[in-house]
Design a protein around this motif. Structure first.
Motif, PDB file in Angstrom:
ATOM      1  N   TYR A  47      -8.786   3.356  -5.810  1.00  6.73           N
ATOM      2  CA  TYR A  47      -8.536   2.444  -6.929  1.00  6.73           C
ATOM      3  C   TYR A  47      -9.011   3.069  -8.231  1.00  6.73           C
ATOM      4  O   TYR A  47     -10.091   3.647  -8.317  1.00  6.73           O
ATOM      5  CB  TYR A  47      -9.275   1.120  -6.703  1.00  6.73           C
ATOM      6  N   GLY A  52      -4.848   0.668 -11.443  1.00  4.38           N
ATOM      7  CA  GLY A  52      -4.477   1.179 -10.132  1.00  4.38           C
ATOM      8  C   GLY A  52      -3.441   2.276 -10.260  1.00  4.38           C
ATOM      9  O   GLY A  52      -3.629   3.246 -11.004  1.00  4.38           O
ATOM     10  N   TRP A  99      -1.861   0.873  -5.117  1.00  4.55           N
ATOM     11  CA  TRP A  99      -2.518  -0.160  -5.924  1.00  4.55           C
ATOM     12  C   TRP A  99      -1.577  -0.697  -6.993  1.00  4.55           C
ATOM     13  O   TRP A  99      -1.037   0.060  -7.798  1.00  4.55           O
ATOM     14  CB  TRP A  99      -3.777   0.403  -6.596  1.00  4.55           C
ATOM     15  N   PRO A 104      -4.639  -4.151  -3.786  1.00  3.80           N
ATOM     16  CA  PRO A 104      -4.155  -3.141  -2.841  1.00  3.80           C
ATOM     17  C   PRO A 104      -2.851  -3.627  -2.224  1.00  3.80           C
ATOM     18  O   PRO A 104      -2.711  -4.800  -1.869  1.00  3.80           O
ATOM     19  CB  PRO A 104      -5.273  -3.069  -1.800  1.00  3.80           C
TER      20      PRO A 104
END
Length: 519
Positions: A47, A52, A99, A104
């Motif tokens: 991350y 992301g 991400w 996620p």
């Protein structure tokens, strides 16, 4: 304590609470979710605060869209470069994660897990509600959950039964007549012409959905289609970036335009509904089309004897949302299918001839009828193969709202699930070494044999939420293609650039230039 001090302390507390929520959302929760996924043996990118992989994905998409690709069906690297790269780097056991901002996103290609996701009736796994801008384009039955979804699905489903589809054939025929006449006029002098079939099919399918489902014409709904198309473009821009809570309330230029479009679409649909109601009262309109059914249940909702707590009817707002959805989805899916079918049959003239021979064998020069369309085996095989190689929606997303078991994994709340339809459809492991080649013969013995009873063919989704309009779309596509093949041969224009591109759906970025030759 003075009022000023009280207000100051309240403001400080509110700011501190807001900052804590932001830190939790953008830092603490992503770190915790990443540790949980890695502890399960899953692989993916680390991350990066706060976006992301969004910026990398946008860069990859921009690079992919800069130029067309060679004429072939190996399109995944251009259409979904981020998913393609994710599996190249992290893919193992048909799973990888990337991400989407602080969320996620588990990318799943395992057929059994896909089946489990799409077949679930649990409230733990639902449609994502992260981007509120999506509601500006359409909500309706495609986005609802629980009892409301079940109620709307039950109400709308009868509009697409076989007997209702048969009743829609005159509307299909009228729309096909107008398309063929327009094309014949353009080829009347030299016997051939070049045209971009993508906007042609947008008009055609818009006319079909208007006449067959709403009892109006394309001209009446044209403004709605134009506005929905623009709304879709604006939505795509937000999908490619991180949405911060409350952003939609800011008076930015794009936000103002989204609201303007939304208000205008609502006003147009309300006018259409009023016109339909008046025509029904006078006995001048059908009541068994989609809009007729929606209005019937809307009237039940307003009846004083109805128990509103049971949610058995539809409000006026519900009717408007379902109309918005079907104006968008009803046009988009079939116009894209017909466009890519014309492109693919231009690339494979032998299959174009096989389809034409079958159509003449079944119909001769007569206009197609419903029963005859069901006997078009070669045409059906071709349409299935085009849907496999060029699925209108390249992926499906869901979100986990409570800890859930999926396959052998216990996944925490907050994880998104992404089913990459286009990667599944192009997988050599799932479809064989010719997965990226056009081979309609794979469907000669039907869908079950082609897929070896695995859930690997998903152009309309699957499970309880499978697309309500899939039969409508396929009948419309068969009808349109049959009429075209009866009157024309076609080939790709030298000006055609092969550039499949993801803009909510899989569209030809630079158009679909075809040369028509009258038979």
């Amino acid at each position: 304590m003075s009022l000023a001090l009280t207000l100051c302390l309240a403001a400080t507390a509110a700011i501190a609470w807001g900052l804590w929520r932001a830190v939790e959302w953008l830092w603490i929760l992503p770190r915790r979710l990443e540790r949980a996924l890695r502890s399960l043996g899953l692989q993916g990118n680390h991350y990066r605060f706060p976006y992301g992989d969004i910026k990398d994905d946008a860069r990859l998409s921009l690079e992919a869209r800069k130029k067309p690709i060679p004429l072939s069906h190996r399109i995944t690297a251009r259409v979904v470069p981020n998913l393609h790269r994710a599996f190249d780097i992290n893919g193992s056991n048909k799973l990888a994660f990337s991400w989407f901002g602080p969320y996620p996103r588990l990318i799943i290609m395992d057929p059994e897990m896909v089946k489990e996701i799409l077949n679930t009736k649990s409230g733990n796994i639902q449609k994502s509600r992260i981007n509120p801008f999506a509601k500006f384009l359409a909500s309706g039955v495609a986005t609802y959950e629980g009892e409301k979804w079940a109620n709307h699905r039950r109400i709308i489903n009868p509009a697409f039964h076989v007997e209702k589809l048969k009743c829609m054939m005159p509307a299909f025929t009228i729309c096909c007549d107008e398309l063929i006449t327009r094309w014949e006029n353009q080829t009347s002098v030299t016997g051939s012409c070049e045209l971009d079939v993508w906007p042609e099919f947008v008009t055609f399918t818009g006319d079909v959905i208007s006449r067959a489902a709403f009892g109006s014409s394309y001209k009446q709904g044209q403004r709605i289609f134009e506005l929905q198309f623009e709304q879709g473009e604006l939505l795509m821009q937000t999908i490619r970036s991180l949405y911060f809570p409350g952003f939609r309330f800011l008076p930015t230029k794009k936000n103002r335009r989204r609201n303007e479009i939304h208000r205008e679409v609502i006003a147009l649909i309300k006018g259409m509904i009023k016109q339909k109601e008046e025509a029904i009262r006078k006995g001048e309109a059908r009541t068994d089309d989609l809009l007729g059914l929606l209005l019937e249940y809307s009237q039940r909702h307003s009846n004083e004897d109805v128990d509103h707590s049971k949610n058995v009817g539809l409000t006026t707002e519900d009717v408007i949302e379902e109309c918005k959805l079907f104006y968008f989805a009803g046009q988009e899916t079939t116009s894209i299918l017909l466009t890519w079918t014309m492109v693919v049959l231009s690339m494979h003239p032998d299959w174009q001839e096989r389809a034409r021979d079958e159509i003449f064998e079944v119909f001769g020069q007569n206009k197609p009828d419903f029963d005859g369309l069901s006997r078009l085996k070669v045409v059906t095989m071709i349409l299935y193969e085009v849907l496999r190689l060029y699925p209108p929606g390249p992926f499906i997303t869901r979100q986990i709202y409570q800890e859930s078991k999926l396959g052998d994994f216990i996944l925490p709340a907050g994880v998104q699930l992404l089913i990459p339809i286009i990667l599944i459809h192009h997988s050599k492991e799932l479809w064989g070494e010719d997965a990226e080649e056009f081979n309609p013969e794979r469907f000669a013995a039907g869908l079950a044999k082609a897929t070896k009873n695995q859930l690997v063919f998903l152009p309309f989704g699957w499970g309880p939420r499978i697309c309500l309009g899939q039969s409508f779309s396929l009948v419309e596509a068969k009808m349109g293609l049959a009429r075209i093949l009866q009157r024309f041969k076609f080939e790709l224009s030298p000006s055609y650039a092969h550039a499949p591109s993801m803009v909510l759906t899989l569209r030809p970025q630079f158009g679909a230039q075809i040369i028509l030759h009258r038979l």
